[in-house]
Write a protein that holds these residues in place. Structure first.
Motif, PDB file in Angstrom:
ATOM      1  N   TRP A  34     -27.930   2.070 -12.326  1.00 56.61           N
ATOM      2  CA  TRP A  34     -27.147   1.118 -12.706  1.00 56.61           C
ATOM      3  C   TRP A  34     -26.161  -0.332 -11.833  1.00 56.61           C
ATOM      4  O   TRP A  34     -26.194  -0.620 -11.924  1.00 56.61           O
ATOM      5  N   GLY A  47     -23.082  -4.959 -20.876  1.00 53.16           N
ATOM      6  CA  GLY A  47     -22.512  -5.372 -21.191  1.00 53.16           C
ATOM      7  C   GLY A  47     -22.598  -4.627 -22.268  1.00 53.16           C
ATOM      8  O   GLY A  47     -22.069  -3.466 -23.084  1.00 53.16           O
ATOM      9  N   HIS A  73     -17.312  -6.341 -25.295  1.00 51.69           N
ATOM     10  CA  HIS A  73     -16.770  -6.752 -24.596  1.00 51.69           C
ATOM     11  C   HIS A  73     -15.761  -7.979 -24.464  1.00 51.69           C
ATOM     12  O   HIS A  73     -14.683  -8.744 -23.284  1.00 51.69           O
ATOM     13  N   VAL A  76     -19.434  -0.055 -21.534  1.00 48.47           N
ATOM     14  CA  VAL A  76     -21.245  -0.586 -22.013  1.00 48.47           C
ATOM     15  C   VAL A  76     -20.622  -0.424 -23.542  1.00 48.47           C
ATOM     16  O   VAL A  76     -20.725   1.192 -23.735  1.00 48.47           O
ATOM     17  N   GLU A  91     -23.057  -6.534 -13.823  1.00 51.89           N
ATOM     18  CA  GLU A  91     -23.087  -5.071 -15.528  1.00 51.89           C
ATOM     19  C   GLU A  91     -22.951  -5.469 -17.027  1.00 51.89           C
ATOM     20  O   GLU A  91     -22.673  -6.098 -16.841  1.00 51.89           O
TER      21      GLU A  91
END
Length: 640
Positions: free
Chosen positions: A528, A536, A4, A589, A534
């Motif tokens: 999700w 990573g 990320h 992800v 969200e």
């Protein structure tokens, strides 16, 4: 997928010059006004390759968009010693990354106001700021005393020299604006990644805690190795480590050091100016109880002398220098004092005969080296460790091989790693789970969460069967559970409302395990959007290592071509799991699959037992129903 933090760097780019390929090997991006944007990539064991990103020319507006970005640290358009870093401010928390940006400055033409003397230019700048002549006159005299007589000479006067003359920096910036000296013509952006395990092959040398000097050319990974050494010495060997970060190469540009340096007993001291290095190191010894001091990039005589002085005060040093090998370092007059300072002396005929020398001059070491161990680092991953520096240099000066042992360091993994390894990150079925179990030598889930910006979710799965009496059906049960892994030192939280259980009237152990993994992956896919921010990083852990290995192999291939000839009912379930994980990877992800022994997988194990004992579950899926029907059909066929 690239972690990320790299996306935080690339997000600062304009779309026209943003690299989209070979991101896992990306090590540098070069942007120059009027030229095509370029990127430098390198695979292990291969020299770096420079290639064009596309055919778009870099403009000044593109560079201004980067240097004006709010994510630039320490502040937009302020470059610490010509460099700046990147901060992740997601979620309201400023976290430093290891990426760095270096500006390339050019010169605009001289303006009308810059003609004349330096004093006139300073006076004109002060008047625009509302300062009187009397306030500026002492500064003008200091400029004359330093031989800065003309306006042109102020262009080469550094900000550090301005500070030493005690002239306000606000006047310095005003003069530079009038000169038009600060013209941004390019940027060099270097990608920094922590590599876990890069020091595994030399861990014996690190554990001895002897002063060590890293030798290598630019870009071979000296800073990366020093960073990993700091983590090992602090977290694994429990030493008091002080990192003197001269250019913010090791710990990033934020006020909080990057977690890759270690978290147990590590202190990071920044150096505002290179001239202050000796005082900062001395402060580490006197005021911070330093057992080990780590310094990056020693380069001039003052720094070398400072390190030699500290080395004689009973402190262990880990440092790096730029050189190809020990021989080149020994003949560098500036850096040679680090390894004993090579000198030459005139010898007599008798000495020439005794030593079989062909020259009247003989080289020798003036004093004992400041470092006990030298490690030569090459970009091919082949390192050479020299444990006796004094003996090695002496042999080198006498024309013989300087010894050392070869080490292959190509087995390192980028953090977070895709290891099939036990972390022991959960221990009980309670709602709060300790994610940093003492005594476990592998990477804790908490540390992995720290090294991945964004939240982290861990999915644990399990499956088992109870053997039927008198040849009856093997009742199977499966379970999966989710944990929110925290990176702030608090315990990981079990999310019980995402627990999934499945009952299989007749199943094998592998079918039950795959059913548990399917339940966990489907649970993630369905919920999700409920995670904010969200995630990573997604950790998937189970106690059936062969399943972990198969899914991991399928995930890293172009197609999920793992075959199950002994049990064809597993093929569609396997393909669906790999496809679902790839869709998560496409969303940015990081997927990490790891083996977890049964004793650490108690939550999923309890769910499995519950489904098997109660002969019921809350997870339904058409692939699971198809697998159950096929298994029942096979069981009936065998009974006939």
């Amino acid at each position: 997928m690239v972690d990320h933090q790299l996306w935080l760097l690339l997000d600062m780019f304009s779309r026209e010059i943003q690299p989209t390929k070979q991101l896992s090997e990306l090590m540098e991006v070069k942007l120059r006004v009027g030229q095509v944007a370029q990127m430098r990539t390198r695979c292990r064991g291969v020299s770096p390759v420079l290639s064009e990103i596309n055919d778009v020319l870099v403009t000044e507006a593109m560079l201004d968009a980067i240097v004006s970005h709010a994510r630039l640290a320490p502040a937009p358009r302020v470059f610490h010693q010509g460099r700046a870093g990147v901060l992740d401010r997601a979620g309201g928390e400023a976290r430093s990354t290891l990426h760095r940006i270096t500006a390339v400055w050019g010169h605009k033409g001289y303006g009308r106001d810059s003609c004349g003397s330096a004093g006139d230019l300073l006076l004109a700048a002060a008047v625009e700021m509302g300062r009187s002549c009397e306030q500026v006159r002492p500064y003008i005299q200091k400029l004359k005393d330093q031989w800065h007589d003309t306006a042109e000479s102020l262009r080469s006067t550094s900000q550090e020299s301005w500070r030493q003359m005690e002239i306000p920096e606000i006047l310095y910036h005003a003069v530079q604006r009038k000169l038009g000296a600060s013209c941004l013509t390019g940027l060099t952006l270097r990608v920094g990644r922590p590599f876990l395990g890069v020091c595994d092959r030399i861990q014996d040398s690190v554990s001895r805690c002897l002063s060590t000097l890293l030798i290598g050319q630019a870009g071979v990974g000296k800073s990366t190795v020093l960073r990993e050494m700091a983590r090992l010495l602090s977290d694994k060997f429990h030493k008091c480590v002080v990192v003197v970060d001269t250019t913010s190469e090791l710990g990033g540009f934020g006020s909080v050091a990057h977690e890759a340096l270690g978290t147990r007993d590590m202190t990071r001291l920044t150096v505002s100016a290179r001239s202050d290095l000796f005082q900062v190191i001395l402060d580490a010894v006197q005021n911070h109880s330093a057992c080990i001091i780590i310094v990056d990039e020693l380069r001039d005589a003052k720094e070398v002398e400072a390190v030699r002085t500290i080395a004689n005060q009973g402190v262990v040093l880990f440092a790096s220098v730029h050189a190809c090998n020990l021989s080149q370092l020994a003949h560098n007059p500036t850096l040679s004092p680090l390894i004993g300072n090579v000198k030459s002396a005139l010898i007599g005929d008798q000495r020439m005969r005794e030593t079989h020398s062909q020259s009247k001059y003989q080289e020798f070491l003036e004093y004992e080296p400041a470092f006990s161990t030298v490690i030569e680092i090459s970009e091919t991953g082949q390192w050479r460790v020299i444990d006796d520096v004094s003996k090695a240099v002496t042999e080198l000066l006498n024309g013989r091989d300087d010894g050392g042992r070869e080490v292959n360091a190509d087995d390192a993994d980028e953090l977070p790693p895709n290891w099939s390894a036990d972390t022991g990150s959960t221990s009980s079925g309670s709602s709060l789970v300790d994610v940093q179990r003492p005594g476990v030598g592998k990477v804790p889930a908490q540390l992995m969460a720290k090294l991945c910006s964004g939240s982290t979710i861990m999915c644990c799965f399990d499956g088992g069967v109870s053997w039927g009496m008198n040849g009856g059906p093997h009742r199977g049960g499966s379970g999966s559970c989710l944990f929110q892994i925290r990176s702030d030192g608090r315990k990981g939280q079990h999310l019980p409302h995402f627990d999934q259980t499945a009952f299989l009237p007749d199943a094998t152990v592998d079918q039950a395990e795959f059913a548990g993994l399917l339940a966990g992956v489907e649970s993630l896919a369905r919920c999700w959007d409920q995670f904010f921010p969200e995630p990573g990083l997604l950790l998937i852990e189970g106690d059936r290592k062969v399943i972990i290995d198969d899914v991991q192999a399928g995930l890293h291939r172009s197609s999920a071509n793992i075959a199950f000839p002994l049990d064809p009912t597993l093929q569609p379930v396997f393909d669906h799991i790999v496809s679902a994980l790839r869709k998560l990877e496409e969303r940015g992800v990081k997927i990490c699959l790891r083996h977890r022994p049964r004793r650490f997988n108690k939550v999923a194990d309890q769910l499995t037992r519950k489904a098997r004992d109660e002969q019921a579950g809350n997870f339904q899926h058409k692939l699971l129903d198809k697998m159950v029907n096929q298994q029942l059909h096979l069981s009936k066929a065998r009974s006939r």
